[in-house]
Design a protein around this motif. Structure first.
Motif, short mmCIF file in Angstrom:
data_model
loop_
_atom_site.label_atom_id
_atom_site.label_comp_id
_atom_site.label_asym_id
_atom_site.label_seq_id
_atom_site.Cartn_x
_atom_site.Cartn_y
_atom_site.Cartn_z
N ARG A 33 0.81 -1.21 0.00
CA ARG A 33 0.00 0.00 0.00
C ARG A 33 0.85 1.27 0.00
NH1 ARG A 33 -5.56 -0.38 1.87
NH2 ARG A 33 -6.16 -2.36 1.00
N PRO A 39 -0.69 10.23 -3.50
CA PRO A 39 -1.76 10.73 -4.37
C PRO A 39 -1.64 12.22 -4.68
CG PRO A 39 -2.60 10.24 -2.16
CD PRO A 39 -1.19 9.72 -2.22
N ASP A 40 -0.86 12.96 -3.89
CA ASP A 40 -0.71 14.39 -4.16
C ASP A 40 0.72 14.75 -4.55
OD1 ASP A 40 -3.33 15.40 -3.81
OD2 ASP A 40 -3.15 15.01 -1.67
N SER A 51 -2.29 13.53 -18.72
CA SER A 51 -3.37 12.78 -19.38
C SER A 51 -4.37 13.74 -20.03
CB SER A 51 -4.12 11.89 -18.38
OG SER A 51 -3.27 10.88 -17.90
N THR A 92 -2.62 6.30 -16.63
CA THR A 92 -3.81 5.90 -15.87
C THR A 92 -3.52 4.64 -15.06
OG1 THR A 92 -5.16 6.80 -17.66
CG2 THR A 92 -6.27 5.36 -16.10
N PRO A 101 -6.17 9.28 -6.95
CA PRO A 101 -7.35 9.68 -7.72
C PRO A 101 -6.98 10.14 -9.13
CG PRO A 101 -6.94 11.22 -5.90
CD PRO A 101 -5.95 10.11 -5.77
N LYS A 102 -7.95 10.05 -10.06
CA LYS A 102 -7.71 10.46 -11.44
C LYS A 102 -8.04 11.93 -11.62
CE LYS A 102 -7.14 6.09 -12.59
NZ LYS A 102 -8.11 5.35 -11.86
N ALA A 103 -8.65 12.53 -10.59
CA ALA A 103 -9.02 13.94 -10.68
C ALA A 103 -8.52 14.65 -9.44
CB ALA A 103 -10.54 14.07 -10.76
N ASP A 104 -8.12 15.90 -9.62
CA ASP A 104 -7.74 16.72 -8.48
C ASP A 104 -8.63 17.95 -8.47
OD1 ASP A 104 -6.64 18.12 -6.47
OD2 ASP A 104 -4.68 18.44 -7.39
N PRO A 105 -9.71 17.90 -7.66
CA PRO A 105 -10.64 19.03 -7.65
C PRO A 105 -9.97 20.30 -7.13
CG PRO A 105 -11.56 17.12 -6.50
CD PRO A 105 -10.11 16.83 -6.73
N GLY A 106 -8.79 20.17 -6.55
CA GLY A 106 -8.04 21.35 -6.11
C GLY A 106 -7.47 22.15 -7.28
N GLY A 107 -7.54 21.57 -8.48
CA GLY A 107 -7.07 22.28 -9.66
C GLY A 107 -5.81 21.64 -10.24
N SER A 125 -9.58 26.75 -10.72
CA SER A 125 -8.89 27.09 -9.48
C SER A 125 -7.39 26.80 -9.58
CB SER A 125 -9.50 26.34 -8.31
OG SER A 125 -9.59 24.98 -8.61
N GLY A 126 -6.99 25.93 -10.50
CA GLY A 126 -5.57 25.71 -10.73
C GLY A 126 -5.11 26.60 -11.87
N ALA B 141 -12.23 23.11 -14.14
CA ALA B 141 -10.85 22.76 -13.77
C ALA B 141 -10.64 21.26 -13.68
CB ALA B 141 -10.50 23.41 -12.44
N THR B 142 -11.68 20.48 -13.87
CA THR B 142 -11.56 19.04 -13.64
C THR B 142 -11.99 18.25 -14.86
OG1 THR B 142 -12.19 19.56 -11.35
CG2 THR B 142 -12.08 17.24 -11.94
N ASP B 177 -15.78 17.14 -3.43
CA ASP B 177 -14.40 16.78 -3.78
C ASP B 177 -14.14 15.29 -3.56
OD1 ASP B 177 -13.97 19.36 -4.50
OD2 ASP B 177 -12.34 19.75 -3.07
N LEU B 180 -15.56 13.41 -6.45
CA LEU B 180 -14.76 13.57 -7.67
C LEU B 180 -13.47 12.75 -7.58
CD1 LEU B 180 -15.17 17.41 -8.31
CD2 LEU B 180 -16.23 15.54 -9.58
N ARG B 181 -12.83 12.80 -6.42
CA ARG B 181 -11.58 12.04 -6.28
C ARG B 181 -11.83 10.54 -6.38
NH1 ARG B 181 -7.17 15.02 -3.96
NH2 ARG B 181 -6.30 13.17 -2.98
N VAL B 184 -14.18 10.10 -10.58
CA VAL B 184 -13.72 10.52 -11.91
C VAL B 184 -12.77 9.43 -12.43
CG1 VAL B 184 -12.27 12.14 -13.17
CG2 VAL B 184 -14.01 13.00 -11.61
#
Lengths: 208, 203
Positions: A33, A39-40, A51, A92, A101-107, A125-126, B141-142, B177, B180-181, B184
């Motif tokens: 693991r 992830p960040d 991607s 991927t 995760p495949k998405a970063d809502p933080g931008g 936001s990014g 943004a996503t 969030d 989405l994490r 997605v």
């Protein structure tokens, strides 16, 4: 004495073995693991953003193949669409493997240190990824034909590749992960060679 | 266990013969018992660790649905739920590359985008302007997300992925969030690797 091994001792041995196996399983699963990049981290950020960046190159390449009959441009677009689709699949798979995760809502672009300032299309936001074409530019490419479509595609794709090279160099400066380094390096070399090729094709068309 | 204890004790001259002994061997029971308990705990722990947690298990009030159809049809499909969480769908997917739509979408196209691993964010018309612009910024943004109004939905804001859905009251809900994490291009995606562009561009 004809005594068999004491059942109590055998039970102890079995129990200890089971216990050791269980401990090994726990340790192995904890190790698996925590084995990949976080992830960040820059590797996951790069995999996510590149991607999305690649997906736009694939899209523009399919568009130009519908808009021109020029065999060299069509072949170049075929090459870019296939290569970059495959690379999206590779990145991927990394994210899957790292449980990231495949998405970063933080931008986007936070891994490159661009997170603080906004200003992406539509108030992202990014930061916007370098070299990305705008929706308007893609719309124009979709309407263009022949020579016009070719020069638009070549110009957009040169900018797109330059941005891609910048992102690949950025991850190379931030990671020691073997597979990420290898793919990023091939992106730098491959896309720089294609930039030179496309600049030549643009010159032939008298557009640069 | 008691047989083992007898055997051992019979070799020991210092102790009374176990066969005649009336006392329960608590020490032996405790020793083997605790090894057994430890083993059971360790095995259970390893088993729990080795089992992947279902996607979205930590998202409160997540609704899930399985056995969803996956056939293509250009006709109208009757879906459960508003918005639908999956099912048969139109051959054309709705473009879902970080796309903001101002008009309601056709379910049959949007469901196809869910199959491609996109998350569809919908809102009840009349949503507060600040909340709506926060959603628009997030979607823009996503990648693999798209936003549209959905007049008949129950909650002000709904997030939908193939087979999973959560309704929230506000754009600042942290479940947005988290959803989405998780979803997605998440593990629920019936068609991993499929595109979010190149198909239906208008509502």
């Amino acid at each position: 004495m004809t005594e068999r091994p004491a059942p109590g001792r055998r039970a102890t041995a079995v129990l200890v073995a089971v216990l050791l196996l269980a401990a090994a399983a726990v340790a192995a699963s904890a190790f698996l693991r925590s084995g990949g990049p976080g992830p960040d981290g820059p590797e996951a950020g790069f995999a996510r953003d590149m991607s999305a960046h690649h997906a736009q190159a694939v899209r523009m390449s399919f568009i130009v193949r519908d808009r021109t009959r020029d065999e060299r441009v069509r072949l170049l677009a075929y090459d870019i669409a296939n290569t970059q689709s495959q690379q999206i699949g590779m990145m991927t798979a990394w994210l899957d493997e790292w449980d990231a995760p495949k998405a970063d809502p933080g931008g986007s672009m936070r891994w490159m240190g661009h997170g603080a300032h906004g200003g992406g299309a539509g108030g992202a936001s990014g930061a916007r990824m370098p070299g990305m074409a705008t929706e308007a530019q893609i719309g124009e490419l979709q309407k263009a034909d022949g020579r016009d479509a070719e020069t638009r595609y070549l110009s957009l794709m040169i900018e797109h590749h330059r941005g891609g090279v910048e992102m690949a160099r950025a991850v190379l400066a931030r990671t020691g992960h073997d597979r990420v380094e290898r793919l990023a390096r091939t992106m730098v070399d491959g896309q720089e060679a294609e930039i030179r090729l496309m600049e030549g094709m643009l010159r032939e068309r008298g557009a640069r | 266990m008691s047989k083992g204890a007898r055997n051992r004790n019979s070799n020991s001259k210092a102790r009374p013969n176990a066969l005649t002994e009336r006392q329960t061997p608590w020490g032996v029971i405790a020793f083997y018992g605790s090894i057994g308990v430890l083993a059971i705990v360790a095995i259970t722990y390893a088993f729990i660790l080795s089992r992947p947690e279902p996607a979205g298990a930590s998202i409160k009030d997540l609704v899930q649905k399985d056995d969803l159809g996956r056939d293509h049809t250009s006709g109208t499909v009757k879906y459960d739920g508003a918005p639908p969480m999956g099912g048969d769908h139109d051959p054309m997917w709705q473009n879902c590359d970080a796309r903001v739509y101002e008009q309601p979408l056709r379910n049959e196209n949007a469901v196809h985008s869910l199959e491609h691993g996109a998350v569809w964010i919908t809102y009840r018309p009349g949503l507060d302007a600040a909340q709506l612009s926060a959603l628009k910024a997030k979607v823009s943004a996503t990648g693999y997300t798209f936003l549209s109004p959905y007049p008949s939905q129950k909650d002000p804001i709904t997030l939908t992925a193939w087979g999973s859905q959560v309704g929230v009251q506000s754009a600042s809900d942290t479940r947005i969030d988290a959803f989405l994490r998780t979803f997605v291009k998440g593990p629920q995606t019936p068609e991993p690797g499929a595109a979010c562009d190149g198909a239906k561009d208008a509502p």
